[in-house]
Design an enzyme around this catalytic site. Structure first.
Site, PDB file in Angstrom:
ATOM      1  N   LEU A  87       0.850  -1.173   0.000  1.00 20.22           N
ATOM      2  CA  LEU A  87       0.000   0.000   0.000  1.00 20.22           C
ATOM      3  C   LEU A  87       0.896   1.235   0.000  1.00 20.22           C
ATOM      4  O   LEU A  87       1.981   1.210   0.586  1.00 20.22           O
ATOM      5  CB  LEU A  87      -0.899   0.030   1.247  1.00 20.22           C
ATOM      6  CG  LEU A  87      -1.951  -1.067   1.395  1.00 20.22           C
ATOM      7  CD1 LEU A  87      -2.675  -0.917   2.741  1.00 20.22           C
ATOM      8  CD2 LEU A  87      -2.957  -1.028   0.254  1.00 20.22           C
ATOM      9  N   ASP A  88       0.444   2.304  -0.635  1.00 20.41           N
ATOM     10  CA  ASP A  88       1.198   3.543  -0.598  1.00 20.41           C
ATOM     11  C   ASP A  88       1.346   4.014   0.846  1.00 20.41           C
ATOM     12  O   ASP A  88       0.522   3.694   1.709  1.00 20.41           O
ATOM     13  CB  ASP A  88       0.499   4.634  -1.409  1.00 20.41           C
ATOM     14  CG  ASP A  88       0.442   4.318  -2.896  1.00 20.41           C
ATOM     15  OD1 ASP A  88       1.302   3.546  -3.364  1.00 20.41           O
ATOM     16  OD2 ASP A  88      -0.458   4.839  -3.575  1.00 20.41           O
ATOM     17  N   LYS A  89       2.367   4.794   1.083  1.00 22.56           N
ATOM     18  CA  LYS A  89       2.639   5.311   2.430  1.00 22.56           C
ATOM     19  C   LYS A  89       1.393   5.923   3.058  1.00 22.56           C
ATOM     20  O   LYS A  89       1.062   5.642   4.215  1.00 22.56           O
ATOM     21  CB  LYS A  89       3.755   6.350   2.359  1.00 22.56           C
ATOM     22  CG  LYS A  89       4.012   7.090   3.663  1.00 22.56           C
ATOM     23  CD  LYS A  89       5.050   8.181   3.463  1.00 22.56           C
ATOM     24  CE  LYS A  89       5.219   9.016   4.733  1.00 22.56           C
ATOM     25  NZ  LYS A  89       6.184  10.129   4.538  1.00 22.56           N
ATOM     26  N   ARG A 113      -5.515   6.012  -7.692  1.00 22.81           N
ATOM     27  CA  ARG A 113      -5.229   7.445  -7.749  1.00 22.81           C
ATOM     28  C   ARG A 113      -5.091   7.912  -9.200  1.00 22.81           C
ATOM     29  O   ARG A 113      -5.625   8.954  -9.588  1.00 22.81           O
ATOM     30  CB  ARG A 113      -3.971   7.750  -6.947  1.00 22.81           C
ATOM     31  CG  ARG A 113      -4.084   7.375  -5.477  1.00 22.81           C
ATOM     32  CD  ARG A 113      -2.739   7.299  -4.785  1.00 22.81           C
ATOM     33  NE  ARG A 113      -2.097   8.609  -4.745  1.00 22.81           N
ATOM     34  CZ  ARG A 113      -0.846   8.784  -4.334  1.00 22.81           C
ATOM     35  NH1 ARG A 113      -0.107   7.746  -3.946  1.00 22.81           N
ATOM     36  NH2 ARG A 113      -0.322   9.989  -4.311  1.00 22.81           N
TER      37      ARG A 113
END
Length: 305
Positions: free
Chosen positions: A137-139, A238
């Site tokens: 997962l992205d930060k 996104r």
């Protein structure tokens, strides 16, 4: 040494240099300031200060020395554990936590926490920097994700993700009132042709990417949606939502600069994960409840109505 050259676009005009680097290069602000102080950052070919306000068209050149050997060491970092057995561990990752060590984030990551909690018992397929990591997962994306404790479990999970049989469901708050009740975004994703720190829908060299979405609630200027991934490309939701004109709220890379929502990073949460246990064959369902900051964003959207 790795050099990054980017041109500042309109949405980042009047942003501090160190903030711009932290938001767009996935590094900490303190590391960005350190690079500026050591002369490894040039703006239009000249040294600059961290508090410099950037203008559209400025060229930022950053030279970062990649560590010869990054090492992941156990760290006693609290984990929100959803499920655990001898083969897999499912966690609710906190927003702001990086998944594995990298330049600018050598420690304090999910991997460091897992190494401590699991006493080093993680699969070694992805090497010493990403032990146990099957997907990421992205930060600044919170929510449920699974890690493998041994190579057999890792191979089984990886096969499900590759075959799209492991189902990942996300919540996102996006800009605009989406006209359709549900839809599919089918657009290949690759490196942005002009901005190497971003991804983009590109039909030249892009990899297949498919996102299914449905509307959960409308707030006039904003829409709360559920997204299900067929593929797992970098920044997929996104990129896809920005591509159809509905960027994720507070997204520092693909969204609008002036967002005013009570959340650090994009309003995106990994809500559910469905998979088959890679060793026992049992069908499993995991959920990460709505975090307080996401709920606060929905409240703010309601106020905007």
């Amino acid at each position: 040494m790795d050099e990054i050259r980017v041109t500042v676009t309109e949405e980042w005009a009047d942003t501090r240099l160190d903030v711009y680097m932290a938001k767009t290069m996935d590094i900490s602000r303190s590391f960005a300031q350190q690079l500026v102080e050591t002369g490894d950052v040039l703006v239009n070919g000249k040294a600059a200060k961290s508090n410099r306000r950037l203008s559209e068209g400025d060229e930022v050149a950053v030279t970062m020395e990649q560590p010869a050997e990054l090492q992941a060491v156990p760290e006693d970092i609290p984990l929100n554990i959803v499920y655990e057995d001898k083969d897999i561990i499912v966690v609710n990752k906190a927003r702001g936590m990086v998944v594995h060590p990298a330049a600018g984030n050598p420690d304090g990551t999910l991997v460091n926490a897992l190494l401590y909690h699991c006493r080093g018992e993680l699969s070694g397929i992805n090497g010493v920097i990403r032990p146990g990591i099957v997907h990421r997962l992205d930060k600044d994306t919170s929510g449920v994700m699974v890690a493998a404790k041994n190579d057999e479990a890792h191979k089984g999970l990886a096969a499900q993700i590759k075959a799209h049989s492991a189902r990942r469901t996300y919540w996102a708050l996006v800009h605009g009132n989406i006209a359709e009740e549900k839809g599919i975004v089918d657009g290949p994703i690759g490196r942005h042709p002009k901005d190497r720190i971003k991804m983009a829908v590109t039909f030249k060299g892009g990899r297949e990417a498919v996102t299914h979405f449905r509307v959960l609630k409308r707030y006039g200027e904003y829409t709360w949606i559920e997204c299900k991934l067929e593929t797992g490309r970098t920044h997929q939701i996104r990129v896809h939502m920005a591509y159809i004109g509905h960027p994720v709220v507070n997204d520092p890379l693909y969204g609008y600069k002036k967002d005013d929502f009570p959340i650090e990073g994009q309003a995106l949460h990994s809500h559910c994960l469905d998979l088959v246990h890679p060793v026992t064959g049992e069908a499993m369902h995991f959920e990460a409840p709505m975090p307080d900051d996401f709920a606060a964003c929905l409240h703010r959207a309601e106020q905007h109505r």
